[in-house]
Write an enzyme that holds these catalytic residues in place. Structure first.
Site, PDB file in Angstrom:
ATOM      1  N   ASP A  55      30.965  47.125  36.235  1.00 53.93           N
ATOM      2  CA  ASP A  55      30.896  46.796  37.668  1.00 53.93           C
ATOM      3  C   ASP A  55      30.710  48.080  38.478  1.00 53.93           C
ATOM      4  O   ASP A  55      31.424  49.064  38.246  1.00 53.93           O
ATOM      5  CB  ASP A  55      32.181  46.090  38.110  1.00 53.93           C
ATOM      6  CG  ASP A  55      32.312  44.709  37.469  1.00 53.93           C
ATOM      7  OD1 ASP A  55      31.273  44.092  37.185  1.00 53.93           O
ATOM      8  OD2 ASP A  55      33.449  44.264  37.233  1.00 53.93           O
ATOM      9  N   GLU A 107      24.091  40.366  27.893  1.00 53.60           N
ATOM     10  CA  GLU A 107      23.637  39.296  28.783  1.00 53.60           C
ATOM     11  C   GLU A 107      23.038  39.880  30.068  1.00 53.60           C
ATOM     12  O   GLU A 107      21.970  39.471  30.513  1.00 53.60           O
ATOM     13  CB  GLU A 107      24.806  38.359  29.144  1.00 53.60           C
ATOM     14  CG  GLU A 107      25.142  37.329  28.093  1.00 53.60           C
ATOM     15  CD  GLU A 107      26.216  37.787  27.107  1.00 53.60           C
ATOM     16  OE1 GLU A 107      26.631  38.966  27.172  1.00 53.60           O
ATOM     17  OE2 GLU A 107      26.635  36.964  26.269  1.00 53.60           O
TER      18      GLU A 107
HETATM   19  N1  SAM Z   1      29.175  43.839  29.447  1.00 54.66           N
HETATM   20  C1  SAM Z   1      28.645  42.549  29.868  1.00 54.66           C
HETATM   21  C2  SAM Z   1      27.141  42.597  29.934  1.00 54.66           C
HETATM   22  O1  SAM Z   1      26.574  43.700  29.917  1.00 54.66           O
HETATM   23  O2  SAM Z   1      26.522  41.531  29.990  1.00 54.66           O
HETATM   24  C3  SAM Z   1      29.265  42.114  31.201  1.00 54.66           C
HETATM   25  C4  SAM Z   1      28.944  42.959  32.377  1.00 54.66           C
HETATM   26  S1  SAM Z   1      29.810  42.450  33.848  1.00 54.66           S
HETATM   27  C5  SAM Z   1      28.931  43.185  35.137  1.00 54.66           C
HETATM   28  C6  SAM Z   1      31.264  43.499  33.803  1.00 54.66           C
HETATM   29  C7  SAM Z   1      32.407  42.879  33.010  1.00 54.66           C
HETATM   30  O3  SAM Z   1      33.453  43.817  32.929  1.00 54.66           O
HETATM   31  C8  SAM Z   1      32.981  41.627  33.661  1.00 54.66           C
HETATM   32  O4  SAM Z   1      33.104  40.610  32.706  1.00 54.66           O
HETATM   33  C9  SAM Z   1      34.340  42.096  34.187  1.00 54.66           C
HETATM   34  O5  SAM Z   1      35.287  41.046  34.229  1.00 54.66           O
HETATM   35  C10 SAM Z   1      34.696  43.172  33.183  1.00 54.66           C
HETATM   36  N2  SAM Z   1      35.611  44.197  33.723  1.00 54.66           N
HETATM   37  C11 SAM Z   1      35.493  44.844  34.889  1.00 54.66           C
HETATM   38  N3  SAM Z   1      36.501  45.722  35.070  1.00 54.66           N
HETATM   39  C12 SAM Z   1      37.282  45.615  33.963  1.00 54.66           C
HETATM   40  C13 SAM Z   1      38.482  46.244  33.557  1.00 54.66           C
HETATM   41  N4  SAM Z   1      39.090  47.145  34.346  1.00 54.66           N
HETATM   42  N5  SAM Z   1      39.015  45.910  32.370  1.00 54.66           N
HETATM   43  C14 SAM Z   1      38.416  44.969  31.583  1.00 54.66           C
HETATM   44  N6  SAM Z   1      37.283  44.332  31.923  1.00 54.66           N
HETATM   45  C15 SAM Z   1      36.714  44.643  33.094  1.00 54.66           C
END
Ligand code: SAM
Length: 227
Positions: A117, A193
């Site tokens: 993110d 994804e």
């Molecule tokens: N990695 C996947 C992809 O590339 O398709 C998902 C990308 S999505 C933008 C970011 C993911 O990171 C989300 O599912 C979010 O919930 C998770 N996330 C964000 N901050 C996090 C944290 N501090 N600890 C664990 N997961 C986190």
């Protein structure tokens, strides 16, 4: 990631054998949990899990842990893992902020950050997973020859991430500003994804691989290092 609250997600996760329910209790003894001495690779922010599940299938000689903050998202991983039953893969429903409680010093061999993110507001910069503050956390849990791989389509986040490396014990070993057209770094690439979605829109994918400054290992792509 657009979050839809799925009723029952928390209960399903609490009942799943594919989720480490109390990861703090496993701190320092993940090898015992997996029952072997294989390297331990971590994906932080695993989303719906395509990347880590494909990796785990390709590399049975490596153990994988996927960390995801949100139950509704992690549920998607679990649905696939129920089918695949990959013995070298487990998930944590948790926050990367707590990494130091989940893993002991030097317990991890490799960390993947995929499409983290961006947290575009300056006051949220510390929440960005490739920030120097997070790099300090990764430094603690990574082995001396440990490696970090980060990819994103967000140029602002990538530029920030590159700048942050200078304030850390790591250095950039490989970097590309167009992963899918870089024959070396794209070799063996597994699309996440988000990567599929945004590259279809024509966005370029940026990626770096970090290792510690004083380490003499040669970082090879596709999850290998040569001593
Ligand atoms: N990695 C996947 C992809 O590339 O398709 C998902 C990308 S999505 C933008 C970011 C993911 O990171 C989300 O599912 C979010 O919930 C998770 N996330 C964000 N901050 C996090 C944290 N501090 N600890 C664990 N997961 C986190």
């Amino acid at each position: 990631m657009r979050l839809r609250n799925i009723p029952g997600a928390r209960d399903a996760i609490a009942a799943s054998p594919w989720v480490m329910q109390k990861p703090e209790d496993q701190c320092g003894s993940w090898k015992e949990f997996f029952g072997n001495d294989r390297p331990l690779h971590l994906e932080i922010g695993t989303g719906k899990g395509r990347f880590i599940m494909e990796l785990a299938q390709r590399h049975p000689e490596i153990n994988y842990i996927g960390i995801e903050k949100y139950s509704s998202v992690l549920l998607r991983c679990l649905e696939k893992q129920e089918e695949l039953q990959l013995q070298n893969l487990i998930f944590i429903r948790g926050d990367a902020e707590l990494l130091n409680t989940y893993f002991a010093e030097g317990e991890i061999d490799r960390i993947y950050l995929n499409f983290s993110d961006p947290w575009p507001k300056e006051r949220h910069a510390r929440r960005r997973l490739p920030s120097s503050e997070y790099l300090r956390r990764y430094d603690r849990i990574l082995k001396p020859e440990g490696v970090i791989e980060f990819k994103t389509d967000n140029r602002g986040l990538f530029d920030f991430a590159v700048d942050e490396v200078a304030q850390s014990v790591f250095e950039i070993r490989q970097i590309t500003y167009d992963l899918h057209n870089d024959p070396v770094m794209n070799e063996g690439n597994i699309m996440t994804e988000y990567e599929e979605k945004f590259s279809k829109k024509g966005n370029k994918i940026y990626k770096y691989i970090l290792a510690r400054k004083n380490d003499v290992i040669e970082v090879k792509n596709d999850r290998e290092t040569i001593e």
